[in-house]
Design an enzyme around this catalytic site. Structure first.
Site, mmCIF file in Angstrom:
data_model
loop_
_atom_site.group_PDB
_atom_site.id
_atom_site.type_symbol
_atom_site.label_atom_id
_atom_site.label_comp_id
_atom_site.label_asym_id
_atom_site.label_seq_id
_atom_site.Cartn_x
_atom_site.Cartn_y
_atom_site.Cartn_z
ATOM 1 C CG ASP A 10 29.067 -20.793 5.717
ATOM 2 O OD1 ASP A 10 29.380 -20.319 6.832
ATOM 3 O OD2 ASP A 10 28.612 -20.092 4.792
ATOM 4 C CB CYS A 69 25.909 -19.133 6.905
ATOM 5 S SG CYS A 69 24.328 -18.297 6.695
ATOM 6 C CB THR A 71 23.631 -13.227 6.408
ATOM 7 O OG1 THR A 71 23.301 -14.345 5.563
ATOM 8 C CG2 THR A 71 24.568 -12.289 5.682
ATOM 9 C CG HIS A 102 4.285 -15.866 19.620
ATOM 10 N ND1 HIS A 102 3.796 -14.631 19.282
ATOM 11 C CD2 HIS A 102 4.055 -16.001 20.955
ATOM 12 C CE1 HIS A 102 3.275 -14.036 20.353
ATOM 13 N NE2 HIS A 102 3.440 -14.849 21.388
ATOM 14 C CG HIS A 137 1.196 -18.755 19.550
ATOM 15 N ND1 HIS A 137 1.144 -17.632 18.762
ATOM 16 C CD2 HIS A 137 1.032 -18.326 20.832
ATOM 17 C CE1 HIS A 137 0.986 -16.562 19.516
ATOM 18 N NE2 HIS A 137 0.913 -16.955 20.784
#
Ligand code: RB5
Length: 154
Positions: A10, A69, A71, A102, A137
């Protein structure tokens, strides 16, 4: 032929997107830039950009993507709605390595307001260079796939 990697951000992440894209090109990937454009001076909505990249991962058009973005949170929430997308917010070297080893994360999400650019590119480097460990995994990822199939009725 160079492997393709998608990248999107963004407005908050566009400077870091450009830097990360340049770095990934140096690692010989073909970068598909889904925007937002550096030329745009508008505030845009992160779900729009997460969705176009995540659609291409979900449909198999590209195998890996990077979402940025402020965060990393909004991008990861959106991308993880798409079947087959395993998007991980990466905050340090350990999460960068483990999300591939993993979780076989096919998308990493970075916070431009959280990370300094040098560390962000280092995390991308670690993620790209780490191999999925498979075995137990893989069993766990198959369970995630089963949940998606049940929820999506397919
Ligand atoms: C934009 O101001 C900000 O909310 C966005 O970049 C992101 O951090 C959302 O998760």
């Amino acid at each position: 032929m160079a492997a393709k990697i998608g990248i999107a951000s963004d407005h908050a992440g566009k400077e870091l997107k450009q830097l990360v894209a340049d770095f990934v090109r140096l690692k010989n990937f073909e970068v598909i830039d889904y925007g937002v454009s550096m030329e745009s001076d508008k505030s845009v909505d992160y779900p729009d950009y997460a969705a176009i990249l995540a659609t291409d991962i979900s449909t198999g058009k590209i195998e890996q993507g990077i979402l940025i973005c402020g965060t990393g949170i909004g991008m990861s929430i959106t991308a993880n709605k798409f079947p087959g997308v395993r998007a991980a917010i990466v905050t340090d070297e350990f999460t960068a390595r483990m999300c591939r080893a993993h979780n076989d994360a096919n998308v990493i999400c970075l916070g431009s307001r959280v990370l300094n650019p040098h560390r962000a590119t280092e995390f991308v480097n670690i993620w790209l260079d780490t191999k999925f460990e498979g075995n137990r995994h893989k069993t766990r990822l198959d369970k995630i796939r089963d949940i998606e199939r049940k929820l999506c009725n397919k």
